[in-house]
Design an enzyme around this catalytic site. Sequence first.
Site, mmCIF file in Angstrom:
data_model
loop_
_atom_site.group_PDB
_atom_site.id
_atom_site.type_symbol
_atom_site.label_atom_id
_atom_site.label_comp_id
_atom_site.label_asym_id
_atom_site.label_seq_id
_atom_site.Cartn_x
_atom_site.Cartn_y
_atom_site.Cartn_z
ATOM 1 N N CYS A 183 5.192 6.039 0.631
ATOM 2 C CA CYS A 183 6.142 5.319 1.464
ATOM 3 C C CYS A 183 7.260 4.821 0.574
ATOM 4 O O CYS A 183 7.230 5.024 -0.634
ATOM 5 C CB CYS A 183 5.474 4.178 2.224
ATOM 6 S SG CYS A 183 4.946 2.852 1.175
ATOM 7 N N ARG A 224 0.941 4.778 -2.735
ATOM 8 C CA ARG A 224 -0.036 3.751 -2.352
ATOM 9 C C ARG A 224 -1.371 4.436 -2.071
ATOM 10 O O ARG A 224 -1.665 4.799 -0.944
ATOM 11 C CB ARG A 224 0.461 2.962 -1.135
ATOM 12 C CG ARG A 224 1.677 2.135 -1.478
ATOM 13 C CD ARG A 224 2.253 1.424 -0.284
ATOM 14 N NE ARG A 224 1.516 0.248 0.119
ATOM 15 C CZ ARG A 224 1.906 -0.557 1.097
ATOM 16 N NH1 ARG A 224 3.006 -0.326 1.749
ATOM 17 N NH2 ARG A 224 1.185 -1.615 1.416
ATOM 18 N N ASP A 273 5.405 -9.304 -1.396
ATOM 19 C CA ASP A 273 6.113 -9.241 -0.113
ATOM 20 C C ASP A 273 7.282 -10.229 -0.026
ATOM 21 O O ASP A 273 8.019 -10.216 0.965
ATOM 22 C CB ASP A 273 5.136 -9.485 1.050
ATOM 23 C CG ASP A 273 4.290 -8.255 1.334
ATOM 24 O OD1 ASP A 273 4.554 -7.187 0.747
ATOM 25 O OD2 ASP A 273 3.342 -8.361 2.154
ATOM 26 N N ARG A 279 9.382 -4.093 12.285
ATOM 27 C CA ARG A 279 7.965 -3.855 11.970
ATOM 28 C C ARG A 279 7.264 -5.170 11.636
ATOM 29 O O ARG A 279 6.069 -5.306 11.893
ATOM 30 C CB ARG A 279 7.841 -2.923 10.760
ATOM 31 C CG ARG A 279 8.145 -1.480 11.053
ATOM 32 C CD ARG A 279 7.722 -0.634 9.874
ATOM 33 N NE ARG A 279 6.458 -1.113 9.367
ATOM 34 C CZ ARG A 279 6.163 -1.265 8.082
ATOM 35 N NH1 ARG A 279 7.031 -0.935 7.149
ATOM 36 N NH2 ARG A 279 4.992 -1.722 7.711
HETATM 37 C C1 UD1 Z 1 -1.313 -5.329 1.657
HETATM 38 C C2 UD1 Z 1 -0.274 -5.841 2.624
HETATM 39 C C3 UD1 Z 1 1.130 -5.590 2.074
HETATM 40 C C4 UD1 Z 1 1.265 -6.160 0.675
HETATM 41 C C5 UD1 Z 1 0.130 -5.686 -0.222
HETATM 42 C C6 UD1 Z 1 0.125 -6.381 -1.579
HETATM 43 C C7 UD1 Z 1 -1.418 -5.579 4.737
HETATM 44 C C8 UD1 Z 1 -1.504 -4.867 6.038
HETATM 45 N N1 UD1 Z 1 -0.476 -5.163 3.890
HETATM 46 O O1 UD1 Z 1 -1.114 -3.919 1.562
HETATM 47 O O2 UD1 Z 1 2.065 -6.211 2.950
HETATM 48 O O3 UD1 Z 1 2.494 -5.766 0.105
HETATM 49 O O4 UD1 Z 1 -1.138 -5.954 0.389
HETATM 50 O O5 UD1 Z 1 0.035 -7.764 -1.412
HETATM 51 O O6 UD1 Z 1 -2.155 -6.512 4.496
HETATM 52 N N2 UD1 Z 1 -4.185 0.312 -4.791
HETATM 53 C C9 UD1 Z 1 -4.899 1.282 -5.457
HETATM 54 N N3 UD1 Z 1 -5.915 1.916 -4.791
HETATM 55 C C10 UD1 Z 1 -6.254 1.596 -3.511
HETATM 56 C C11 UD1 Z 1 -5.546 0.584 -2.858
HETATM 57 C C12 UD1 Z 1 -4.506 -0.041 -3.513
HETATM 58 O O7 UD1 Z 1 -4.619 1.582 -6.617
HETATM 59 O O8 UD1 Z 1 -7.181 2.192 -2.966
HETATM 60 C C13 UD1 Z 1 -3.078 -0.372 -5.483
HETATM 61 C C14 UD1 Z 1 -1.764 -0.289 -4.709
HETATM 62 O O9 UD1 Z 1 -1.055 0.912 -4.996
HETATM 63 C C15 UD1 Z 1 -1.049 -1.524 -5.206
HETATM 64 C C16 UD1 Z 1 -2.175 -2.534 -5.367
HETATM 65 O O10 UD1 Z 1 -3.367 -1.752 -5.493
HETATM 66 O O11 UD1 Z 1 -0.473 -1.277 -6.470
HETATM 67 C C17 UD1 Z 1 -2.327 -3.515 -4.244
HETATM 68 O O12 UD1 Z 1 -2.306 -2.816 -3.004
HETATM 69 P P1 UD1 Z 1 -3.098 -3.322 -1.731
HETATM 70 O O13 UD1 Z 1 -3.500 -4.754 -1.894
HETATM 71 O O14 UD1 Z 1 -4.149 -2.354 -1.370
HETATM 72 O O15 UD1 Z 1 -1.970 -3.229 -0.615
HETATM 73 P P2 UD1 Z 1 -2.260 -3.005 0.917
HETATM 74 O O16 UD1 Z 1 -3.592 -3.547 1.267
HETATM 75 O O17 UD1 Z 1 -1.909 -1.614 1.288
#
Ligand code: UD1
Length: 421
Positions: free
Chosen positions: A117, A122, A308, A400
């Site tokens: 995105c 992500r 955010d 959104r």
């Molecule tokens: C959630 C929020 C989003 C916010 C983000 C970080 C929701 C719906 N969205 O997104 O608004 O910007 O938290 O506070 O709650 N990562 C990995 N592997 C994974 C998952 C994540 O490496 O399987 C990494 C991501 O690329 C990122 C970090 O971990 O660098 C944090 O991401 P994550 O907390 O998972 O973000 P979201 O849950 O998608």
Amino acid sequence: MQHFEIVGGNRLKGKVPISGAKNAALPIMAASILVEGETVLRNVPDLADVRQMQVLLSRLGVKSHRDADGAMHLTVEDEMNAHAEYELVSKMRASVCVMGPLLAKRKRAQVSMPGGCAIGARPIDLHIRGLQALGADFELVNGDVLLRAKKLKGAEIFLGGPFGSSVTATANVMMAASLGQGKTVIESAACEPEIVDLANFLNACGARITGHGTPEVTIEGVTSLTGTEHTVIADRIEAGTFMVAAAITNGDLELVGARISHMRAVVDQLRRIGVIIERGETGVSVSSARRLEPVEITTQPYPGFPTDLQAQVMTMLCLADGNSVVTEKIFPDRFMHVPELNRMGAHLRKEGPTVIIEGVKRLVGAPVMASDLRASAALILAGLVAKGTTHISRAYHIDRGYERIEEKLAAVGAKIRRVDD
Ligand code: UD1
């Protein structure tokens, strides 16, 4: 398509109602897949992402509607389908939150890989790893994640990734483990208030979760969950955005319903910049001390400074009296707003995951393009304070995650309107 037109320079003054948190509402709506009977959610914001989640849930057999008071009612009517298709998942990343509930309740979850995105890659490896640890088999089928498990069994799971904890991975594992057998311990769990809200909702449905809000969350599996009524917490990111709006316009806003206890890192940084933030009668009052001091900010998982709000606070630092440094530790590519702010007269230089901000006396209105939700908010803030008129294209990005933003801003004195292209 629509865009926003803003004539800058007005002081904002008055009360702004803060809506329910998008990032709490979305996983809680997904959690309704787990429960027997009706789920009633109050304070769910009316947002494009929320409507998108309703569409996805309806494909998955969960019927939902809003009553006359705005409360959302959700009921599972059909458990046959467990496939969240690309067409829906690609529109909204939070769709991945149905993965844990589908697997736990329907023994199978097929969820399209969300893909990249605007704010960078992500991945969802932590989600998959966490659910595999509970006993799920994993395969990749035509770009979909397919997870299957006759039974989920409690386990000890480490959910830390290269950028710290993951919010929605914690949500997925917590939801799935609630209907698993035995005890699950999540280490390096996300501590965000939205995770606490989800755990409180699940516990009210009969789950046995403890430690939520800390990096070690324990879940004792139960055999069923029963629908309940729940009020979603206030949106700390919307509140933070309006804090910046008050501060940069030299305004004075009362953010009704906002909670300082969810925003300590933000409040601390804004106070260093010179923003006056106090507990008000109905929420939080915010005004500015005119001169904005430069600061250094690094985004981190909660309770650190939230990614955010990085873009919105950068807009404010554009006008600080000196040089600031902002480092992005969660999404290192989340700087789509930087070239757009420069088009408005800011002096920003990106070096890897860091932006150096040389404060300028004023921003000037320009046509700019919204690229993602929070970057769009940053551009709206810039437009509020810029000299002249700013046009921000692609209003749908802001819709959104911000409920009626132009109405809320106009009600406290901003000159902003939504225009059809
Ligand atoms: C959630 C929020 C989003 C916010 C983000 C970080 C929701 C719906 N969205 O997104 O608004 O910007 O938290 O506070 O709650 N990562 C990995 N592997 C994974 C998952 C994540 O490496 O399987 C990494 C991501 O690329 C990122 C970090 O971990 O660098 C944090 O991401 P994550 O907390 O998972 O973000 P979201 O849950 O998608």
